[in-house]
Write an enzyme that holds these catalytic residues in place. Structure first.
Site, PDB file in Angstrom:
ATOM      1  N   ASN A   1       0.803  -1.235   0.000  1.00 26.31           N
ATOM      2  CA  ASN A   1       0.000   0.000   0.000  1.00 26.31           C
ATOM      3  C   ASN A   1       0.834   1.282   0.000  1.00 26.31           C
ATOM      4  O   ASN A   1       0.432   2.281  -0.575  1.00 26.31           O
ATOM      5  CB  ASN A   1      -1.001  -0.001   1.161  1.00 26.31           C
ATOM      6  CG  ASN A   1      -0.333   0.021   2.501  1.00 26.31           C
ATOM      7  OD1 ASN A   1       0.740  -0.543   2.672  1.00 26.31           O
ATOM      8  ND2 ASN A   1      -0.945   0.672   3.453  1.00 26.31           N
TER       9      ASN A   1
ATOM     10  N   LYS B   1      11.624  -8.453   1.554  1.00 29.23           N
ATOM     11  CA  LYS B   1      10.619  -9.058   0.682  1.00 29.23           C
ATOM     12  C   LYS B   1       9.479  -8.071   0.525  1.00 29.23           C
ATOM     13  O   LYS B   1       8.589  -7.981   1.374  1.00 29.23           O
ATOM     14  CB  LYS B   1      10.074 -10.367   1.263  1.00 29.23           C
ATOM     15  CG  LYS B   1       9.317 -11.156   0.211  1.00 29.23           C
ATOM     16  CD  LYS B   1       8.240 -12.054   0.783  1.00 29.23           C
ATOM     17  CE  LYS B   1       6.920 -11.378   0.927  1.00 29.23           C
ATOM     18  NZ  LYS B   1       6.337 -10.819  -0.302  1.00 29.23           N
ATOM     19  N   PRO B   2       9.516  -7.273  -0.559  1.00 31.43           N
ATOM     20  CA  PRO B   2       8.376  -6.389  -0.792  1.00 31.43           C
ATOM     21  C   PRO B   2       7.224  -7.230  -1.330  1.00 31.43           C
ATOM     22  O   PRO B   2       7.426  -8.365  -1.751  1.00 31.43           O
ATOM     23  CB  PRO B   2       8.894  -5.431  -1.881  1.00 31.43           C
ATOM     24  CG  PRO B   2       9.947  -6.202  -2.608  1.00 31.43           C
ATOM     25  CD  PRO B   2      10.527  -7.185  -1.629  1.00 31.43           C
ATOM     26  N   ASP B   3       6.019  -6.682  -1.326  1.00 33.13           N
ATOM     27  CA  ASP B   3       4.927  -7.374  -1.992  1.00 33.13           C
ATOM     28  C   ASP B   3       5.238  -7.426  -3.490  1.00 33.13           C
ATOM     29  O   ASP B   3       5.726  -6.438  -4.062  1.00 33.13           O
ATOM     30  CB  ASP B   3       3.620  -6.619  -1.738  1.00 33.13           C
ATOM     31  CG  ASP B   3       2.409  -7.452  -2.112  1.00 33.13           C
ATOM     32  OD1 ASP B   3       1.735  -7.955  -1.207  1.00 33.13           O
ATOM     33  OD2 ASP B   3       2.142  -7.613  -3.335  1.00 33.13           O
TER      34      ASP B   3
ATOM     35  N   GLU C   1     -11.396  -4.270   9.550  1.00 29.91           N
ATOM     36  CA  GLU C   1     -10.685  -3.309   8.712  1.00 29.91           C
ATOM     37  C   GLU C   1     -11.149  -3.487   7.266  1.00 29.91           C
ATOM     38  O   GLU C   1     -11.027  -4.575   6.702  1.00 29.91           O
ATOM     39  CB  GLU C   1      -9.178  -3.572   8.815  1.00 29.91           C
ATOM     40  CG  GLU C   1      -8.338  -2.524   8.116  1.00 29.91           C
ATOM     41  CD  GLU C   1      -6.833  -2.855   8.148  1.00 29.91           C
ATOM     42  OE1 GLU C   1      -6.480  -4.028   7.992  1.00 29.91           O
ATOM     43  OE2 GLU C   1      -6.035  -1.915   8.323  1.00 29.91           O
TER      44      GLU C   1
ATOM     45  N   GLU D   1       4.130  -3.781  12.382  1.00 35.55           N
ATOM     46  CA  GLU D   1       3.250  -2.634  12.132  1.00 35.55           C
ATOM     47  C   GLU D   1       2.029  -3.188  11.407  1.00 35.55           C
ATOM     48  O   GLU D   1       2.121  -3.552  10.240  1.00 35.55           O
ATOM     49  CB  GLU D   1       3.969  -1.592  11.261  1.00 35.55           C
ATOM     50  CG  GLU D   1       5.310  -1.139  11.799  1.00 35.55           C
ATOM     51  CD  GLU D   1       5.195  -0.264  13.036  1.00 35.55           C
ATOM     52  OE1 GLU D   1       4.082   0.188  13.354  1.00 35.55           O
ATOM     53  OE2 GLU D   1       6.221  -0.049  13.696  1.00 35.55           O
ATOM     54  N   LEU D   2       0.884  -3.241  12.081  1.00 39.23           N
ATOM     55  CA  LEU D   2      -0.243  -4.029  11.561  1.00 39.23           C
ATOM     56  C   LEU D   2      -1.470  -3.167  11.247  1.00 39.23           C
ATOM     57  O   LEU D   2      -1.358  -1.969  11.063  1.00 39.23           O
ATOM     58  CB  LEU D   2      -0.563  -5.144  12.562  1.00 39.23           C
ATOM     59  CG  LEU D   2       0.661  -5.965  13.005  1.00 39.23           C
ATOM     60  CD1 LEU D   2       0.290  -7.002  14.045  1.00 39.23           C
ATOM     61  CD2 LEU D   2       1.357  -6.625  11.811  1.00 39.23           C
TER      62      LEU D   2
ATOM     63  N   CYS E   1      -2.834   2.366   6.371  1.00 38.05           N
ATOM     64  CA  CYS E   1      -3.080   1.721   7.671  1.00 38.05           C
ATOM     65  C   CYS E   1      -3.593   2.710   8.705  1.00 38.05           C
ATOM     66  O   CYS E   1      -4.326   2.343   9.607  1.00 38.05           O
ATOM     67  CB  CYS E   1      -1.797   1.066   8.154  1.00 38.05           C
ATOM     68  SG  CYS E   1      -0.425   2.216   8.235  1.00 38.05           S
TER      69      CYS E   1
ATOM     70  N   GLY F   1       2.213  -5.203   7.667  1.00 33.07           N
ATOM     71  CA  GLY F   1       1.175  -5.898   6.907  1.00 33.07           C
ATOM     72  C   GLY F   1      -0.031  -6.143   7.793  1.00 33.07           C
ATOM     73  O   GLY F   1      -0.261  -5.415   8.758  1.00 33.07           O
TER      74      GLY F   1
HETATM   75  P1  NAD Z   1      -0.346  -8.990   4.218  1.00 38.16           P
HETATM   76  O1  NAD Z   1      -0.159  -9.337   5.637  1.00 38.16           O
HETATM   77  O2  NAD Z   1      -1.203  -9.871   3.382  1.00 38.16           O
HETATM   78  O3  NAD Z   1       1.064  -8.904   3.468  1.00 38.16           O
HETATM   79  C1  NAD Z   1       2.124  -8.109   3.935  1.00 38.16           C
HETATM   80  C2  NAD Z   1       3.439  -8.717   3.466  1.00 38.16           C
HETATM   81  O4  NAD Z   1       3.596  -9.983   4.101  1.00 38.16           O
HETATM   82  C3  NAD Z   1       3.500  -8.992   1.967  1.00 38.16           C
HETATM   83  O5  NAD Z   1       4.807  -8.764   1.498  1.00 38.16           O
HETATM   84  C4  NAD Z   1       3.160 -10.468   1.883  1.00 38.16           C
HETATM   85  O6  NAD Z   1       3.653 -11.109   0.730  1.00 38.16           O
HETATM   86  C5  NAD Z   1       3.849 -10.988   3.135  1.00 38.16           C
HETATM   87  N1  NAD Z   1       3.345 -12.272   3.633  1.00 38.16           N
HETATM   88  C6  NAD Z   1       2.143 -12.859   3.375  1.00 38.16           C
HETATM   89  N2  NAD Z   1       2.064 -14.039   4.042  1.00 38.16           N
HETATM   90  C7  NAD Z   1       3.221 -14.190   4.724  1.00 38.16           C
HETATM   91  C8  NAD Z   1       3.724 -15.179   5.613  1.00 38.16           C
HETATM   92  N3  NAD Z   1       3.013 -16.274   5.915  1.00 38.16           N
HETATM   93  N4  NAD Z   1       4.947 -14.992   6.163  1.00 38.16           N
HETATM   94  C9  NAD Z   1       5.671 -13.883   5.906  1.00 38.16           C
HETATM   95  N5  NAD Z   1       5.245 -12.919   5.047  1.00 38.16           N
HETATM   96  C10 NAD Z   1       4.036 -13.062   4.475  1.00 38.16           C
HETATM   97  O7  NAD Z   1      -0.892  -7.510   4.216  1.00 38.16           O
HETATM   98  P2  NAD Z   1      -1.296  -6.624   2.952  1.00 38.16           P
HETATM   99  O8  NAD Z   1      -2.676  -6.984   2.564  1.00 38.16           O
HETATM  100  O9  NAD Z   1      -0.238  -6.668   1.925  1.00 38.16           O
HETATM  101  O10 NAD Z   1      -1.230  -5.151   3.584  1.00 38.16           O
HETATM  102  C11 NAD Z   1      -2.333  -4.551   4.114  1.00 38.16           C
HETATM  103  C12 NAD Z   1      -2.314  -4.637   5.625  1.00 38.16           C
HETATM  104  O11 NAD Z   1      -1.135  -4.021   6.121  1.00 38.16           O
HETATM  105  C13 NAD Z   1      -3.454  -3.894   6.255  1.00 38.16           C
HETATM  106  O12 NAD Z   1      -3.977  -4.649   7.313  1.00 38.16           O
HETATM  107  C14 NAD Z   1      -2.814  -2.628   6.784  1.00 38.16           C
HETATM  108  O13 NAD Z   1      -3.496  -2.030   7.846  1.00 38.16           O
HETATM  109  C15 NAD Z   1      -1.455  -3.108   7.169  1.00 38.16           C
HETATM  110  N6  NAD Z   1      -0.483  -2.012   7.186  1.00 38.16           N
HETATM  111  C16 NAD Z   1      -0.004  -1.574   8.394  1.00 38.16           C
HETATM  112  C17 NAD Z   1       0.882  -0.503   8.441  1.00 38.16           C
HETATM  113  C18 NAD Z   1       1.408   0.035   9.762  1.00 38.16           C
HETATM  114  O14 NAD Z   1       2.363   0.802   9.758  1.00 38.16           O
HETATM  115  N7  NAD Z   1       0.838  -0.347  10.882  1.00 38.16           N
HETATM  116  C19 NAD Z   1       1.293   0.105   7.260  1.00 38.16           C
HETATM  117  C20 NAD Z   1       0.786  -0.364   6.068  1.00 38.16           C
HETATM  118  C21 NAD Z   1      -0.092  -1.441   6.038  1.00 38.16           C
END
Ligand code: NAD
Length: 539
Positions: free
Chosen positions: A180, A203-205, A408, A276-277, A310, A254
């Site tokens: 995002n 590991k970026p998305d 969310e 950071e979730l 987020c 994430g």
């Molecule tokens: P996600 O958890 O699906 O993915 C985040 C990252 O983790 C990606 O790179 C993904 O490939 C990786 N990933 C997926 N499964 C994994 C696993 N089993 N082990 C290790 N890595 C894995 O989240 P998303 O949908 O990409 O991002 C959106 C979420 O992130 C929202 O909930 C948002 O609120 C949160 N977010 C939080 C912050 C913050 O600073 N608190 C900032 C941005 C986004």
């Protein structure tokens, strides 16, 4: 390839921003993709993956994928490079960040195109990433030496024990980032890790890997040894665990669901993690708020990056006495937002990033409406602008059994709730397992800060949406409760990438019976000494 910016006005309520006349294909040519893809650590064993441009739905980039073995190889290379890097004085490492700051500001248009192409967000929202990243680079470039310097501490015995607390790099940081905010969230956490003497395996998305790879190239141009930042790409559940498996510390941004999994894997290895979730952030409009400013701020709070932020607001609590007046202003501004995907400034909101995001947003809105909620603004997809556009949406009459109330959405959807007392507003805002960000609007700053202190979130903005706290890079940012562990920014944002080490040297006499003292005399002497130190105000 279609120039989506040239698509004619649709029939929906939000107007369409004028186009820019440039296509994603011309802004992100195949030659650029091929160059950036060379930055991925991948042996070629896994099939390449094709990403799509959210603005048009057309293919954007073919990228190599890394296997778990590639991840292990990335750690080997990074670990070796880290030794020499850690041996440099902090000031030399900080110079890289300061040069990166200047290069980023100069070359911002390149990355603004990439961010828009990969995420579909409006250019103004892509610029927020440039701004936040540049601010973090400058802050840590200037302040790192102070954060990391040795600190003299009181010794076990004054004068006789000389004690210094030092900071050592963790080693290689496993850094997993989401789609995002691809520039900000790949780079801003990596910068303090680097300046503290670490290497990073990132590991970026996959969807937004080009932006991270571009930033890596720029940091190398600024002087970072190339081996220090390894980029691996692949499905999260496939290579994510490998990133955690070899890390000396994990920095994860994430979803809360994935964050829990990452935390468990890190805990099993006894390595630390910052997480950071997600959030379900609240904005409070108190009875004395300036309603025009609050309505304008609420638009930014809810619809920046199409709500895929987020720290954006999904629950809006307004004092009953001003609710109708506020809602009229907020709805008017929301309905006037210009939607568009042109690769230029001018649109107020862009597209969602993926079909999955569009599905969640549509489901939350449709279910709520079916169960009795009212659409005050927006409420529908706008496929005639691009496949993943959804209007900025305000819902009223939302009740707790609706998913949009508690889960969310991570999209441009906000629900309005009314309150009668400040006490009630604080209770409602805190009634969520999340605790990331919140916003309070009032003409009385002291009152605003007092309400803020009662909110259970890592950041609170008074009379601003989110940027005041997020942009305060010398101060920590992160989540309470289900929104995470640890903090980015400020001292905590860099010290998490270090191990504290205490070096104490003893002079003249040991901390044990000596000079012919028997055990009892030694104990008596030390008891007297502690009492004397207390009387003198030392210990
Ligand atoms: P996600 O958890 O699906 O993915 C985040 C990252 O983790 C990606 O790179 C993904 O490939 C990786 N990933 C997926 N499964 C994994 C696993 N089993 N082990 C290790 N890595 C894995 O989240 P998303 O949908 O990409 O991002 C959106 C979420 O992130 C929202 O909930 C948002 O609120 C949160 N977010 C939080 C912050 C913050 O600073 N608190 C900032 C941005 C986004």
């Amino acid at each position: 390839m279609t120039d989506i910016s040239a698509v004619s006005r649709g029939t929906g309520r939000n107007p369409v921003a004028p186009g820019a006349g440039r296509t994603v294909a011309s802004a992100v040519p195949k030659s650029l993709v091929a160059r950036l893809a060379r930055g991925v650590t991948a042996g070629g064993d896994a099939r390449p993956v094709t990403t799509l441009a959210p603005l048009t739905g057309e293919p954007l980039a073919e990228l190599p994928q890394s296997t778990p073995e590639d991840v292990a190889g990335a750690y080997r290379v990074a670990r070796q490079a880290q030794q020499a890097w850690a041996a440099l004085p902090v000031r030399r490492r900080a110079e890289v960040l300061l040069r990166f700051h200047d290069l980023l500001l100069k070359r911002q248009d390149e990355v603004l195109d990439l961010i828009q192409a990969e995420t579909g967000k409006a250019r103004l929202h892509a610029f927020e990433e440039v701004l936040a990243t540049a601010m973090a680079a400058r802050h840590y470039g200037r302040a790192a030496a102070g954060y990391l310097k040795d600190r003299r501490r009181g010794g076990a015995v004054p004068v006789l024990t000389h004690t210094v607390e030092g900071r050592r790099p963790k080693g290689v940081i496993g850094h997993i980032s989401p789609w995002n905010y691809p520039l900000e969230l790949s780079v801003s956490d990596a910068l303090p890790a680097f300046v503290a003497g670490n290497a990073v395996v990132n590991k970026p998305d996959t969807q937004t890997a080009l932006t991270a790879l571009w930033a890596r190239e720029l940091l190398i141009e600024a002087g970072l040894p190339a081996e220090l930042w390894q980029v691996v790409i692949g499905d999260g559940p496939v290579i994510g665990p490998a990133v955690v498996e070899h890390a000396d510390y994990v920095s994860f941004t994430g979803s809360t669901r994935t964050g829990r999994d990452v935390a468990q894997r890190a805990a099993a290895r006894l390595v630390g993690a910052s997480l950071e979730l997600g959030g379900k952030n609240a904005l409070l409009v108190l009875a004395d708020a300036d309603l025009d400013k609050a309505a304008e701020g609420a638009v930014r709070a809810c619809f920046s990056s199409a709500g895929q932020l987020c720290i954006s607001i999904e629950r809006l609590f307004v004092h009953r006495s001003v609710a109708d007046a506020f809602l009229a202003k907020f709805a008017e501004r929301t309905a006037a937002l210009r939607l568009g995907g042109g690769l230029a400034y001018g649109a107020d909101m862009g597209s969602l990033v993926s079909g999955r995001q569009l599905e969640t947003v549509t489901r939350h809105v449709e279910e709520a409406v079916k169960a009795g909620a009212t659409v005050v603004a927006g409420g529908q997809a706008r496929p005639e602008i691009g496949p993943l556009f959804f209007e900025p949406t305000i819902l009223d009459g939302v009740t707790p059994e609706m998913a949009v109330c508690t889960e969310e959405t991570f999209g441009p959807v906000v629900s309005i709730y009314r309150f009668d007392t400040e006490e009630e507003a604080v209770g409602l805002a805190n009634a969520t397992p999340y605790g990331l960000n919140s916003s309070v609007w009032t003409r009385d700053l002291r009152r605003g800060r007092a309400v803020a202190a009662r909110l259970h979130t890592g950041t609170v903005n008074v009379n601003e949406a989110y940027a005041a706290a997020y942009g305060s890079v010398a101060s920590p940012m992160g989540g309470m409760g289900d929104s995470g562990l640890g903090r980015r920014h400020g001292a905590e944002g860099i010290l998490r990438f270090t191990e504290a080490q205490t070096i104490a040297s003893q002079r003249v006499m040991p901390l044990a019976p000596a000079f012919g003292l028997d055990d009892a005399k030694f104990a008596a002497l030390f008891t007297k000494s502690l009492r004397a130190l207390k009387a003198l105000g030392f210990k």
